[in-house]
Design an enzyme around this catalytic site. Sequence first.
Site, PDB file in Angstrom:
ATOM      1  N   ASP A 164       0.735  -1.124  -0.059  1.00 39.45           N
ATOM      2  CA  ASP A 164      -0.017   0.041   0.158  1.00 39.45           C
ATOM      3  C   ASP A 164       1.010   1.374   0.096  1.00 39.45           C
ATOM      4  OD1 ASP A 164      -2.367  -1.421  -0.159  1.00 39.45           O
ATOM      5  OD2 ASP A 164      -2.426  -1.365   2.188  1.00 39.45           O
ATOM      6  N   GLY A 165       2.015   1.145   0.666  1.00 40.41           N
ATOM      7  CA  GLY A 165       2.929   2.495   0.576  1.00 40.41           C
ATOM      8  C   GLY A 165       3.231   2.549  -0.663  1.00 40.41           C
ATOM      9  N   GLU A 203      -4.612  10.401   3.718  1.00 33.60           N
ATOM     10  CA  GLU A 203      -5.061  11.518   4.950  1.00 33.60           C
ATOM     11  C   GLU A 203      -3.679  12.431   5.010  1.00 33.60           C
ATOM     12  OE1 GLU A 203      -2.407   8.783   5.789  1.00 33.60           O
ATOM     13  OE2 GLU A 203      -4.311   8.074   6.785  1.00 33.60           O
ATOM     14  N   ASP A 241      -3.942  15.431  20.618  1.00 31.56           N
ATOM     15  CA  ASP A 241      -2.610  15.301  20.354  1.00 31.56           C
ATOM     16  C   ASP A 241      -2.371  15.554  18.709  1.00 31.56           C
ATOM     17  OD1 ASP A 241      -1.832  14.448  23.008  1.00 31.56           O
ATOM     18  OD2 ASP A 241      -1.702  12.255  22.269  1.00 31.56           O
ATOM     19  N   ALA A 272      -7.566   3.633   7.243  1.00 30.60           N
ATOM     20  CA  ALA A 272      -6.034   3.752   7.488  1.00 30.60           C
ATOM     21  C   ALA A 272      -6.041   4.532   8.905  1.00 30.60           C
ATOM     22  CB  ALA A 272      -5.400   4.660   6.380  1.00 30.60           C
ATOM     23  N   LEU A 305      -9.308   5.495  10.787  1.00 31.92           N
ATOM     24  CA  LEU A 305     -10.038   4.116  11.501  1.00 31.92           C
ATOM     25  C   LEU A 305      -9.355   3.824  13.082  1.00 31.92           C
ATOM     26  CD1 LEU A 305     -12.233   1.817  11.074  1.00 31.92           C
ATOM     27  CD2 LEU A 305     -10.242   0.684  10.221  1.00 31.92           C
TER      28      LEU A 305
END
Length: 309
Positions: A81-82, A156, A185, A197, A200
Amino acid sequence: MMALPKAGIIFNDIKPAAARAAAELTEKFQDAGYRVYQTTGWGGILGFPRPDSPVCHTPIDRLAAEGFDEAMPFAIVLGGDGTVLAAARQVAPFDIPLLTINTGHMGFLTEGYLNQIHPAIDTLLAGQYALEDRSMIEVRVFRDERLIWEALALNEAVLHKEPLSGICHFEVAIGRHNIVDIAADGVIVATPTGSTAYALSAGGPVITPDVQVLQLIPICPHSLAARGLVFADTESLVVHPPTNHQHLILSLDGNSGCYIWPGDQVRIRRARYRTRLIRLQPPEFFALLREKLGWGLPHIAKPLSVELP
């Protein structure tokens, strides 16, 4: 004399299996009469920022390697996926469709596995496929109203504090609505693709890829009233970092991006570009949730990276 058609290959050169497959596909495409252009996923990696060098990036439309342009009808991605996320960032400005083959682990964004690659390529060359469009976000950092950094993201954008520092108060404006204060944070702004990702894991909802929305998710908020928000992707979003922190880190799709200083503005909107995924079978998002994340399975069952009945 007509020029030969182009074929692109983007692969994870750290993985020997991906490198071997890239060499095999190069020969296969050349035998089929294509000019083959290769590059690695590193071209879409945003790098590792330093506080004294916040603009270590390339403009959105200049990431693609030589030969990757509007004349390329497709590119093959070999990796996890990266690699898919990095490839999407490179080719989106040229609208190049991607056929994604998993040589990694999760493979949530991939279309097939390495042992299926040759029939997949035959199906592709026969034109027996459909295209699925995924929305992206465009992230820009402004300092004193001057653009200092920009990038695309398929999943994202995350703005977060460094470890061992105190809680942050983010001021967030969505469209023309009132600014809200979020004590947390960090904050995540995710696309529907990115809803499975980091968002979630931070408690956000799963959103099917065809829904035209974005979501804002706080990371470890210090309030029972702080909840994620889903809003129309026609709205832009501006994040003002807290003034009580020397700097924050902005990361996109799990990549380091740049440091954000007090007074900076992070502006996020739906991108004018898209990621186009080649689908050899009709996409079934809920089956993918079941296969990869165990959605709807008994609590004692574990998801497998294989097709389930």
